[in-house]
Design an enzyme around this catalytic site. Structure first.
Site, PDB file in Angstrom:
ATOM      1  N   GLU A 259       0.975   5.103  -3.866  1.00 38.28           N
ATOM      2  CA  GLU A 259       1.236   4.028  -4.975  1.00 38.28           C
ATOM      3  C   GLU A 259       1.730   4.694  -6.223  1.00 38.28           C
ATOM      4  OE1 GLU A 259      -2.213   1.489  -4.855  1.00 38.28           O
ATOM      5  OE2 GLU A 259      -1.896   0.666  -6.907  1.00 38.28           O
TER       6      GLU A 259
ATOM      7  N   GLU B 218       5.343   4.638  -5.648  1.00 37.86           N
ATOM      8  CA  GLU B 218       5.991   3.479  -5.803  1.00 37.86           C
ATOM      9  C   GLU B 218       6.225   2.828  -7.153  1.00 37.86           C
ATOM     10  OE1 GLU B 218       3.111   0.517  -4.004  1.00 37.86           O
ATOM     11  OE2 GLU B 218       4.525  -0.928  -4.036  1.00 37.86           O
TER      12      GLU B 218
ATOM     13  N   LYS C 184     -14.570  -6.193   2.083  1.00 37.15           N
ATOM     14  CA  LYS C 184     -13.903  -5.247   2.987  1.00 37.15           C
ATOM     15  C   LYS C 184     -14.212  -5.728   4.607  1.00 37.15           C
ATOM     16  CE  LYS C 184     -12.445  -1.991   0.415  1.00 37.15           C
ATOM     17  NZ  LYS C 184     -10.984  -1.748   0.382  1.00 37.15           N
TER      18      LYS C 184
END
Lengths: 608, 142, 547
Positions: A283, A286, A367
């Site tokens: 991330e 990114e 989750k």
């Protein structure tokens, strides 16, 4: 605001109380406890149950202590026979329409109805039921089970979903004795825009709302000799699991947790934090990529928004689908871990991925939904051609997610004396993690972890102080400016924001949706306070719970030698041996995902 | 007076324009979308008020009072007679889709009890014969 | 302006329309046209003429002061030929119009059986004017009070006048109206709401309907005056969805008011502005409670709010809001025109003015009447209701609706006024009088009332939601022969808890009639439970099949 006080009498004694106080607050200040049932501070003050009634001179009816403000000269009696009779009768009326199966009820240990009945000396009701207690269970959601027969219509869940989470997926429908908590058109929760955050479970005083119980599935896997069963544990679990065994709030029990899980019979006891570090690498890369583009005048979707909270992901898919390009394409640590287990790990151990079972224990009910998402089967896709897998061989990256509460039940079931377990470590190769990973469990943690890496990559230098306090705290929305000077001398101020709780997320997303968000990077967690207050955590309405669990998380961070994700040697190794580099082709294939634009109102829609 | 109608009136409009006199899911969803309402909240409102129905109903809604004055004037017998005449129970719709039979709280026609309304038209001083006459007139297209 | 020598008013309230009033109107117009009298005789619809319980159409002839009833389409030609053409009253159908007002002294004198003890202030125009014609209301001194207020009185003076009148709310609670207005006025705008509670849902009550169908402008004028007094800006008439004719007539009245400059901007050329519209309910008795009503207008479930804050400070959309009943507003024009002291002279201390009552049950005459406070309940039943029908014995009276009180015959000498009734734990309530004769079973009546409350409880609070259902269940057991002795104790316990701990007045008053029944008619309950017997032979005891 005026800080006036008023003079009141409680049970014949004089008190000077803040004029804004309710009778309930006034009595608390005076050390007098009034029983309550539906009332929940900052969440629910509907005044439905009437248990907290008191006598007030000059009022011909009893007054609800939770919603009645004091006035100068008020005279209150809290335990007259009239008051006691009213409370008893109200409870007897509730009990008449409440199933008497406390032995089987998942909430029996924490049930507030059971407790208050005991406290008020009621062991049976003289009244017969006035409605059939035969409503079918709502098991449509993979995360939450609703048993409306147990519901006492306190409305806490409705208020939580409305006022805190701003999802508004449940409301009271019908009228009078036919009232019930319903979704639109009385659909099952799983057929609606419920985000699975499970905050409703946390506020339910009885067993009407519980998590989907997947414990038996885990036992089945563990009993299957053909299966290699590994478990990953989220950071927030280790600061809360002890509470299930009566330990103080915020006890850090990492070692005991590993030891206890090992004794349940898992073949690999691993740490989700490993994958959290992986998430930061992916991330962070990114983010740097998008930021660089924007700073050089190209288009990229900023702010980048974190994606590890599946409740938050479902929220944005339903409510702000046009903003999905802003969401990081990184999977959550749970899902990255699952994919890595069934590819990298399976390869290493020479295991058939079909025989590898990945169980996760999470503070989170969403989750359970996340691991079932159709996109979350990249390992199967990866192996499909190689192993010539057929459709019936299909497997998800993560097979089952259980909550902290379920893990506690499993340990109790086998008689583990948790408090006296030795401190043990996680197994390798998926057990090494950093301080950056553990702070994922607190709101602001993902942001801080990401910045510890991003700052160093961009500036070539570490953060002046590894603890980035400016992004910490329990305020629902926090913002910060992070000034950086890049390696090539450019001055950059990264504007960041953090929100926890979906009501706060909505505020930030309105800005993104309107095109006037000033931020570059936003962390969003569905649960107020972050994962440490997730829907699957031990239920504890102590107001200091979030602070104490957060303190434990930060103390764990401080105690670790490696505190930045990019310094995790096992992470370095997995890139060297397997992924090559962050955002590589293989990393994209296995560690990144896509999202689904969902209509809020169309209840059935085929997923991409 | 104000541009935006309030939710109850919006629901009345939807229901009155619907040939099955109900609040269809599709229409409620459109309404929610248009005004930013939570569908669950609208459902909570729809199911609170007795004049709304989420299920399709007949062409004519019969609402027969069962309270106080009408009860004393033998409303129960009128209700049974209606159920027999229409061959449906309270809450049900006739097979030809012409009538839905519903109970009502006091309609404010206590001096002519037992009383009922068919759509907006009130009928009082009911007897079994009068009920037959009224129902037949609707069946014949009034 | 055309002058007619005769006006024929056709009663066209809901019940009369059911009986064929519109057909009679058409027939009259046709026969008058055939007789060539259409330029001399005018036919207009009006409100109730007081015969509507008999399922008959009534017409009133002015200036002859004759009421014809029953009028059928087939008898219209005879009336037109004999009376309108030849001037001969059709005796077989004629009734004199009685408007005699009776003093307290006359009322207590011996020969009072035939005196009409009504005093028609609120119903003054009902049956005399065309409710859909604003000009007729104006001609009957309509909007004179408004003119007086806007040009000669300050808003504070209007409030003072209402306070002097000692008018109390007519919806059931009886809160002093002037005081409520006084609380509302100082709360700042810029938006302030005035709401008329026309959600008449109390079983046995149909008096607001008479005003809305028969003289809607009187209520609207009252609302406008109230809005002027409290500094209001916007208003709603929250009316139950089932009152189609009332909605139609009110809407016509509002439209005409806008056209005449009596609503909207700069009313009668002054700075005062008031926007008013109608909001339909959708079938929920609880919306008669002011905060539930407000929630309903806001598009929510009709559940009551906690008080304080009270609507005058935080009401609709959290703005200051005045909520009053139809009848309360309808009293205002007369108070402003004639003065508060004039109003105070009617009625008794603590209960001034007149009250509308809906009479029904086992009584010879049913309908709406207007009585000055202080009239004994028994007098109303005997003099206006003409006593218990079929010459049966009076068993009891439910006063004030299903949430009211239950009076035994010995209590009927009590005057209708707040104080006197309070001494016997009763009150005028919504103004409903249900007469029960000896053939009624109190258990059955209580069960029917309990079923009503179980259906209408909003469900928000436990004592009411669960309590109403339990009371219903226990009474069902008692009425069906399955009652146990402890059921009566349970009923008393639950009733007490509901009265003490319900969130709003619905739950607090739902067990009122039952509580009094258990006290005053206890033997009937005991007979059902111990003797497995319904003395009135009403209850289907030991009935095991699904009813």
């Amino acid at each position: 605001m005026e800080n006036k006080t008023v003079n009141i009498k409680i049970n014949g004694n004089d008190y000077s109380i803040d004029s804004c106080a309710t009778i309930l607050e006034a009595c608390r200040q005076a050390g007098i406890s009034i029983p309550t049932l539906c009332y929940m501070e900052n969440i629910c003050d509907e005044g439905s149950c009437g248990i907290c009634v008191v006598e007030v001179a000059k009022s011909h009816t009893l007054q609800r202590a939770c919603i009645t403000q004091v006035y100068d000269g008020m005279e209150i009696q809290t335990n007259t026979s009239r008051v006691r009779q009213a409370r008893k009768t109200i409870l007897e009326l509730i009990l008449a329409n409440h199933p008497q199966d406390c032995l089987n009820c998942a909430a029996s240990e924490i049930c507030e109805l059971r407790k208050i009945s005991y406290d008020l000396g009621i062991d049976e009701t003289p009244f017969e039921p006035t409605k059939e207690l035969d409503l079918p269970l709502d098991t449509s959601s993979p995360s939450i089970v609703r048993d409306l027969n147990k519901c006492i219509l306190c409305r806490r869940c409705v208020k939580e979903c409305e006022l805190v989470q701003s999802v508004n997926v449940i409301e009271i429908a019908g009228r009078g004795i036919n009232s019930k908590v319903s979704c639109f058109m009385d659909k099952g929760l799983g057929e609606t825009y419920c985000t699975n955050c499970g905050q409703c479970i946390k506020v339910c005083p009885v067993g009407a709302l519980t998590e989907k119980n997947d414990v038996d599935r885990v036992w089945d896997y563990l009993s299957d000799p053909k299966k290699h069963v590994v478990i990953q544990t989220a950071p927030a679990v280790r600061v809360a699991l002890g509470e299930e065994f009566g330990m103080p709030i915020g006890s850090l029990v990492t070692g005991k947790m590993a030891a206890g899980i090992r004794r349940l019979g898992f073949d690999g006891v691993f740490d989700t934090n490993f994958a959290a570090d992986l998430t930061i690498l992916e991330e962070g890369t990114e983010f740097i990529g998008r930021l660089t583009k924007v700073l050089s005048g190209e288009h990229a979707h900023l702010p980048l928004i974190t994606s590890c909270s599946p409740g938050w992901i479902k929220f944005i898919e339903h409510f702000f689908p046009k903003c999905l390009p802003n969401v990081s394409s990184c999977k959550s640590p749970q899902q990255m871990f699952g994919t890595v287990t069934k590819t990298y790990y399976a390869k290493q151990k020479n295991l058939d991925p079909r025989d590898v079972i990945c169980v996760s224990v999470m503070p989170c009910t969403a989750k359970k939904y996340e691991c079932l998402r159709p996109e979350m089967d990249d390992a199967f896709d990866h192996w499909k051609d190689q192993l010539m897998l057929k459709d019936e061989d299909h497997f998800q990256d993560v097979d089952v997610a259980i909550t902290t509460r379920e893990l506690g039940r499993m340990m109790k079931e086998v008689g583990i004396d948790f408090e006296h377990l030795p401190e043990e470590s996680f197994d390798s190769p998926l057990g090494e993690s950093t301080g950056a990973a553990v702070i994922f469990g607190a709101t602001g943690g993902v942001m801080e972890a990401a910045l510890r890496t991003v700052y160093e990559v961009v500036t070539g230098k570490p953060l002046p102080k590894v603890e980035l306090e400016v992004v910490r705290g329990m305020k629902g929305i926090r913002t910060a400016d992070i000034p950086m000077v890049s390696v090539d001398g450019k001055e950059i101020t990264a504007k960041v924001a953090i929100a926890s709780g979906l009501g706060n997320a909505r505020v930030l997303l309105e800005e993104v949706s309107n095109g006037n968000s000033p931020y570059h990077f936003i962390e969003i967690m569905a649960c107020p306070g972050g994962c440490l207050n997730g829907g699957g955590q031990p239920i504890n309405n102590d107001p200091s719970v979030c602070e104490k669990r957060a303190a434990a998380i930060y103390s764990q961070d401080e105690a670790l030698t490696i505190r930045k994700s990019h310094e995790n040697p096992e992470i370095k190794k997995i890139y060297e041996d397997y992924f090559e580099k962050p955002n590589s082709h293989l990393a994209h294939e296995l560690l990144h995902t896509s999202y689904v634009e969902r209509d809020l109102y169309e209840l059935e829609k085929e997923e991409n | 007076m104000e541009e935006k109608k309030h939710l109850l009136e919006q629901l009345h409009d939807i229901q009155d324009a619907d040939k099955e006199h109900h609040l269809s899911t599709k229409k409620v969803v459109e309404l929610s979308e248009k005004h930013g309402y939570s569908p669950a909240k609208v459902y909570g409102v729809e199911t609170f008020y007795t004049m709304y129905s989420t299920k399709p109903r007949g062409k004519h809604i019969i609402r027969i009072c069962e309270n106080q004055s009408c009860h004393m004037a033998n409303a129960k017998n009128m209700i049974h007679h209606l159920e027999k005449k229409l061959e449906t129970h309270v809450g049900g719709t006739t097979e030809d889709g012409l009538f839905t039979l519903e109970l009502s709280s006091c309609l404010g026609m206590c001096s002519v009890s037992p009383a009922m309304m068919i759509d907006d038209v009130p009928y009082g001083n009911l007897t079994e014969d009068r009920i037959d006459e009224i129902i037949n007139s609707y069946k014949e297209g009034k | 302006m055309k002058f007619y020598r005769m006006h024929v008013l056709v009663a066209e309230d809901t019940r009369s329309i059911m009986a064929g009033a519109k057909r009679v109107e058409e027939a009259l117009k046709e026969e008058i046209r055939i007789a060539g009298l259409e330029d001399e005789i005018r036919v207009v619809p009006t409100g109730s003429l007081g015969f509507s319980d008999k399922d008959q159409v009534a017409i009133a002839i002015y200036p002859d002061n004759i009421i014809y009833c029953p009028v059928l389409v087939s008898t219209v030609p005879e009336i037109v030929k004999e009376h309108f053409l030849k001037g001969r009253i059709v005796k077989a159908l004629a009734h004199p119009m009685e408007q005699k007002e009776v003093t307290m002294e006359e009322r207590t004198s011996e020969n009072q059986m035939n005196l009409d003890i009504q005093k028609r202030i609120l119903l003054q125009n009902v049956g005399k004017i065309d409710p859909e014609n604003i000009q007729e209301y104006i001609a009957a001194d309509g909007y004179v009070a408004l003119e007086k207020a806007l040009f000669d009185m300050s808003p504070e003076k209007v409030i003072e006048e209402v306070k002097t009148s000692e008018l109390r709310g007519r919806g059931g609670a009886g809160f002093p109206t002037g005081l409520k207005w006084q609380f509302t006025r100082p709360n700042p705008g810029p938006v302030k709401y005035v709401i008329c509670n026309a959600d008449e849902g109390e079983p046995g009550t149909f008096k607001d309907r008479e005003i809305m169908e028969g003289d809607p402008h009187k209520m609207i004028e009252g609302m406008i005056l109230a809005t002027y007094a409290v500094g209001g800006t916007h208003g709603y008439i929250y009316i139950r969805g089932e009152y189609a004719l009332s909605i139609q007539r009110l809407q016509k009245a509002i439209d005409d008011c806008y056209e005449y400059g009596l609503l909207g901007k700069n009313i009668l050329g002054t700075e005062f502005c008031f926007e008013l519209c109608i909001h339909s309910g959708a079938g929920a008795y609880i919306c008669g409670e002011e905060t539930a009503l407000i929630n309903s207008i806001e598009g929510k479930r009709g559940e009551p709010r906690k008080k304080p804050p009270y609507p005058p400070s935080q009401g609709l959309w959290q703005k200051p809001t005045l909520v009053n009943n139809v009848e309360t507003f309808a009293n205002i024009p007369a108070i402003i025109s004639n003065g508060g002291e004039w109003y105070q002279s009617i009625g008794v201390e603590g209960s001034r003015g007149t009250k509308l009552f809906s009479l029904m049950g086992d009584i010879n005459w049913k309908g709406t009447i207007e009585i000055p406070f202080g009239t004994p309940v028994g007098d109303i039943i005997d003099n206006v209701g003409h006593g218990v029908r079929y010459d049966r014995q009076l068993k009891g009276v439910i006063l004030g609706g299903s949430s009211g009180s239950l009076l035994v015959p010995e209590e009927l000498t009590t005057p209708v006024d707040f104080h006197a009734l309070a001494h016997i734990e009763a009150g005028p309530g919504s103004g409903s009088i249900v007469v029960m004769d000896e053939t009624r079973c109190i258990v059955d009546i209580c069960l029917n009332i309990a079923e009503f409350f179980r259906h209408e409880s909003c469900g928000k609070c436990t004592p009411c939601r669960e309590g109403t259902a339990q009371i219903c269940h226990l009474l069902e057991m008692i009425a069906s022969g399955n009652g146990l002795p402890e059921d009566i104790d349970h009923l008393e316990k639950i009733s007490q808890t509901m009265m003490d701990a319900s969130f709003c007045p619905l739950g607090q008053t739902a067990p009122s009639v039952l509580r009094q029944a258990l006290k005053k008619y206890r033997q009937e309950f005991l007979d059902h439970v111990h003797g497995n017997n319904c003395p009135a032979e009403v209850c289907n005891m030991n009935f095991t099949e699904e009813d």
